[in-house]
Motif scaffolding. Structure first.
Motif, PDB file in Angstrom:
ATOM      1  N   ASP A   1      -4.665   0.678  27.390  1.00 33.17           N
ATOM      2  CA  ASP A   1      -5.837   1.480  27.492  1.00 33.17           C
ATOM      3  C   ASP A   1      -5.915   2.279  26.400  1.00 33.17           C
ATOM      4  OD1 ASP A   1      -6.457  -0.061  29.692  1.00 33.17           O
ATOM      5  OD2 ASP A   1      -6.407   1.617  31.139  1.00 33.17           O
ATOM      6  N   PHE A   2      -4.776   3.188  26.216  1.00 29.72           N
ATOM      7  CA  PHE A   2      -4.791   4.231  25.300  1.00 29.72           C
ATOM      8  C   PHE A   2      -4.830   3.418  23.741  1.00 29.72           C
ATOM      9  CE2 PHE A   2      -2.644   7.009  21.900  1.00 29.72           C
ATOM     10  CZ  PHE A   2      -3.238   7.717  22.008  1.00 29.72           C
ATOM     11  N   LEU A   3      -4.028   2.477  23.389  1.00 24.42           N
ATOM     12  CA  LEU A   3      -4.158   1.695  22.302  1.00 24.42           C
ATOM     13  C   LEU A   3      -5.450   1.179  22.107  1.00 24.42           C
ATOM     14  CD1 LEU A   3      -0.569   0.177  22.603  1.00 24.42           C
ATOM     15  CD2 LEU A   3      -1.529   1.952  21.044  1.00 24.42           C
ATOM     16  N   TYR A   4      -5.946   0.816  23.031  1.00 24.54           N
ATOM     17  CA  TYR A   4      -7.356   0.179  23.075  1.00 24.54           C
ATOM     18  C   TYR A   4      -8.594   1.121  22.634  1.00 24.54           C
ATOM     19  CZ  TYR A   4     -12.046  -2.072  24.034  1.00 24.54           C
ATOM     20  OH  TYR A   4     -13.131  -2.690  24.119  1.00 24.54           O
ATOM     21  N   ALA A   5      -8.381   2.314  23.280  1.00 24.33           N
ATOM     22  CA  ALA A   5      -9.320   3.589  23.046  1.00 24.33           C
ATOM     23  C   ALA A   5      -9.241   3.876  21.517  1.00 24.33           C
ATOM     24  CB  ALA A   5      -9.003   4.505  23.868  1.00 24.33           C
ATOM     25  N   ILE A   6      -7.976   4.008  21.064  1.00 22.42           N
ATOM     26  CA  ILE A   6      -7.854   4.627  19.627  1.00 22.42           C
ATOM     27  C   ILE A   6      -8.494   3.492  18.813  1.00 22.42           C
ATOM     28  CG2 ILE A   6      -6.048   6.279  20.137  1.00 22.42           C
ATOM     29  CD1 ILE A   6      -4.098   4.205  18.707  1.00 22.42           C
ATOM     30  N   SER A   7      -8.265   2.138  18.773  1.00 21.81           N
ATOM     31  CA  SER A   7      -8.964   1.183  18.232  1.00 21.81           C
ATOM     32  C   SER A   7     -10.312   1.244  18.130  1.00 21.81           C
ATOM     33  CB  SER A   7      -8.174  -0.166  18.448  1.00 21.81           C
ATOM     34  OG  SER A   7      -8.884  -0.511  20.036  1.00 21.81           O
ATOM     35  N   GLN A   8     -10.982   1.576  19.292  1.00 20.10           N
ATOM     36  CA  GLN A   8     -12.518   1.733  19.356  1.00 20.10           C
ATOM     37  C   GLN A   8     -12.843   3.044  18.349  1.00 20.10           C
ATOM     38  OE1 GLN A   8     -14.537  -0.424  20.807  1.00 20.10           O
ATOM     39  NE2 GLN A   8     -12.697  -1.598  20.665  1.00 20.10           N
ATOM     40  N   LYS A   9     -12.020   3.887  18.429  1.00 18.02           N
ATOM     41  CA  LYS A   9     -12.317   5.419  17.905  1.00 18.02           C
ATOM     42  C   LYS A   9     -11.950   5.164  16.386  1.00 18.02           C
ATOM     43  CE  LYS A   9     -14.282   7.412  21.110  1.00 18.02           C
ATOM     44  NZ  LYS A   9     -15.575   7.762  20.924  1.00 18.02           N
ATOM     45  N   LYS A  10     -11.393   3.904  15.709  1.00 18.39           N
ATOM     46  CA  LYS A  10     -11.036   3.628  14.385  1.00 18.39           C
ATOM     47  C   LYS A  10     -10.044   4.652  13.834  1.00 18.39           C
ATOM     48  CE  LYS A  10     -14.533   0.527  14.080  1.00 18.39           C
ATOM     49  NZ  LYS A  10     -14.402  -0.373  15.139  1.00 18.39           N
ATOM     50  N   TRP A  11      -8.978   4.768  14.710  1.00 20.10           N
ATOM     51  CA  TRP A  11      -7.983   5.646  14.208  1.00 20.10           C
ATOM     52  C   TRP A  11      -7.127   4.701  13.223  1.00 20.10           C
ATOM     53  CZ3 TRP A  11      -4.515   8.993  17.941  1.00 20.10           C
ATOM     54  CH2 TRP A  11      -5.280  10.031  18.646  1.00 20.10           C
ATOM     55  N   ASN A  12      -6.715   5.209  12.172  1.00 14.34           N
ATOM     56  CA  ASN A  12      -5.957   4.676  11.172  1.00 14.34           C
ATOM     57  C   ASN A  12      -4.476   4.487  11.642  1.00 14.34           C
ATOM     58  OD1 ASN A  12      -5.067   3.131   8.983  1.00 14.34           O
ATOM     59  ND2 ASN A  12      -5.465   4.739   7.597  1.00 14.34           N
ATOM     60  N   ALA A  13      -4.367   3.782  12.637  1.00 14.48           N
ATOM     61  CA  ALA A  13      -2.970   3.784  13.403  1.00 14.48           C
ATOM     62  C   ALA A  13      -2.433   2.325  13.438  1.00 14.48           C
ATOM     63  CB  ALA A  13      -2.747   4.239  14.803  1.00 14.48           C
ATOM     64  N   GLU A  14      -0.750   2.449  12.879  1.00 11.07           N
ATOM     65  CA  GLU A  14      -0.209   1.239  13.024  1.00 11.07           C
ATOM     66  C   GLU A  14       0.833   1.557  14.293  1.00 11.07           C
ATOM     67  OE1 GLU A  14       3.331  -1.174  10.693  1.00 11.07           O
ATOM     68  OE2 GLU A  14       2.752   0.498   9.759  1.00 11.07           O
ATOM     69  N   SER A  15       0.261   0.601  15.253  1.00 10.75           N
ATOM     70  CA  SER A  15       0.997   0.905  16.578  1.00 10.75           C
ATOM     71  C   SER A  15       1.955  -0.169  17.053  1.00 10.75           C
ATOM     72  CB  SER A  15      -0.271   0.818  17.479  1.00 10.75           C
ATOM     73  OG  SER A  15      -1.190   1.682  17.423  1.00 10.75           O
ATOM     74  N   PHE A  16       3.159   0.877  17.498  1.00  9.67           N
ATOM     75  CA  PHE A  16       4.131  -0.133  18.324  1.00  9.67           C
ATOM     76  C   PHE A  16       4.157   0.282  19.735  1.00  9.67           C
ATOM     77  CE2 PHE A  16       4.655   0.623  13.654  1.00  9.67           C
ATOM     78  CZ  PHE A  16       5.341  -0.456  13.437  1.00  9.67           C
ATOM     79  N   VAL A  17       4.850  -0.582  20.597  1.00 11.23           N
ATOM     80  CA  VAL A  17       5.173  -0.299  21.941  1.00 11.23           C
ATOM     81  C   VAL A  17       6.610  -0.950  22.422  1.00 11.23           C
ATOM     82  CG1 VAL A  17       2.589  -0.339  22.484  1.00 11.23           C
ATOM     83  CG2 VAL A  17       3.825  -2.293  22.819  1.00 11.23           C
ATOM     84  N   PHE A  18       6.978   0.123  23.498  1.00 14.64           N
ATOM     85  CA  PHE A  18       8.099  -0.497  24.112  1.00 14.64           C
ATOM     86  C   PHE A  18       7.478  -0.976  25.415  1.00 14.64           C
ATOM     87  CE2 PHE A  18      10.792   1.464  20.996  1.00 14.64           C
ATOM     88  CZ  PHE A  18      12.080   0.640  20.932  1.00 14.64           C
ATOM     89  N   GLU A  19       7.291  -2.377  26.157  1.00 14.54           N
ATOM     90  CA  GLU A  19       7.001  -2.343  26.908  1.00 14.54           C
ATOM     91  C   GLU A  19       7.807  -3.685  27.596  1.00 14.54           C
ATOM     92  OE1 GLU A  19       5.572  -2.895  30.355  1.00 14.54           O
ATOM     93  OE2 GLU A  19       4.366  -1.440  29.190  1.00 14.54           O
ATOM     94  N   PRO A  20       8.274  -3.457  28.891  1.00 15.32           N
ATOM     95  CA  PRO A  20       9.408  -4.343  29.512  1.00 15.32           C
ATOM     96  C   PRO A  20       8.440  -5.374  30.314  1.00 15.32           C
ATOM     97  CG  PRO A  20       9.672  -2.497  30.528  1.00 15.32           C
ATOM     98  CD  PRO A  20       8.882  -2.119  29.442  1.00 15.32           C
ATOM     99  N   GLN A  21       7.298  -5.114  30.810  1.00 14.61           N
ATOM    100  CA  GLN A  21       6.578  -5.991  31.875  1.00 14.61           C
ATOM    101  C   GLN A  21       6.266  -7.138  31.077  1.00 14.61           C
ATOM    102  OE1 GLN A  21       3.311  -4.292  33.835  1.00 14.61           O
ATOM    103  NE2 GLN A  21       3.939  -5.483  35.486  1.00 14.61           N
TER     104      GLN A  21
END
Length: 188
Positions: free
Chosen positions: A71-91
């Motif tokens: 949800d957070f990553l989706y929100a920052i993409s909608q707000k057009k943050w210039n972010a290269e995003s990485f996640v640690f997610e085991p599920q």
């Protein structure tokens, strides 16, 4: 949680059995229902805090630890943050949902073996309701690893549940392994 337990069993639990938001998303298919009009007050307030500390005009590298359905990553993409995003997610189910977001998924729990590839790499490390899933014996080392992953001027944003377990014992839900107070967060 006072008794330590086998880390590989915990990893299997998070990969396969954990019934977090991403698992519930399969039933409700939240990822496909997202729209530019979606609004999450918790994420909006977190973004407002972060906005006061970052310069969004320059590219940033962001790491989220335990994003669930993103949800957070989706929100920052909608707000057009210039972010290269990485996640640690085991599920595993969360990883499938995250494929719909422009993010590099590291398909395991945050750990020292992989973070060595990302020393002084991130502008922001973001954890919202995930630090409590780490074993108490690992909290200080986890914070040290996060510090190593951050650039010298990087930001660590962390939110944990705020519950008085004496008054509301039902808040001590599985799989929360660590519980925090204001003082214990200062010590971490």
């Amino acid at each position: 949680v006072e008794t330590d337990f086998n880390s590989s069993r915990l990893n299997d639990y998070y990969q396969i059995f954990y019934s977090g938001l991403a698992d519930k998303s399969e039933k409700y298919n939240f990822a496909n229902l997202r729209s530019e009009y979606e609004y999450n007050t918790r994420i909006a307030s977190q973004m407002a805090i972060l906005n006061s500390f970052i310069d969004k005009s320059r590219p940033i590298k962001l790491l989220e630890i335990g994003p669930g359905k993103g949800d957070f990553l989706y929100a920052i993409s909608q707000k057009k943050w210039n972010a290269e995003s990485f996640v640690f997610e085991p599920q595993i189910k969360a990883q499938e949902i995250l494929k719909n977001i422009d993010v590099k998924v590291i398909p395991e729990s945050f750990n020292q073996n992989i973070i060595k590839d990302y020393l002084n790499f991130f502008d922001i490390v973001y954890m919202s309701h995930s630090l409590e899933h780490f074993k108490p014996s690992e909290i200080k080392d986890t914070i040290k690893l996060i510090h190593q992953a951050l650039k010298p001027s990087g930001i660590f944003f962390c939110e944990v549940p705020n519950a008085d377990l004496i008054q509301t014992p039902f808040e001590a839900i599985v799989p929360h392994l660590s519980f925090f107070s204001i003082n214990s967060m200062k010590e971490a």
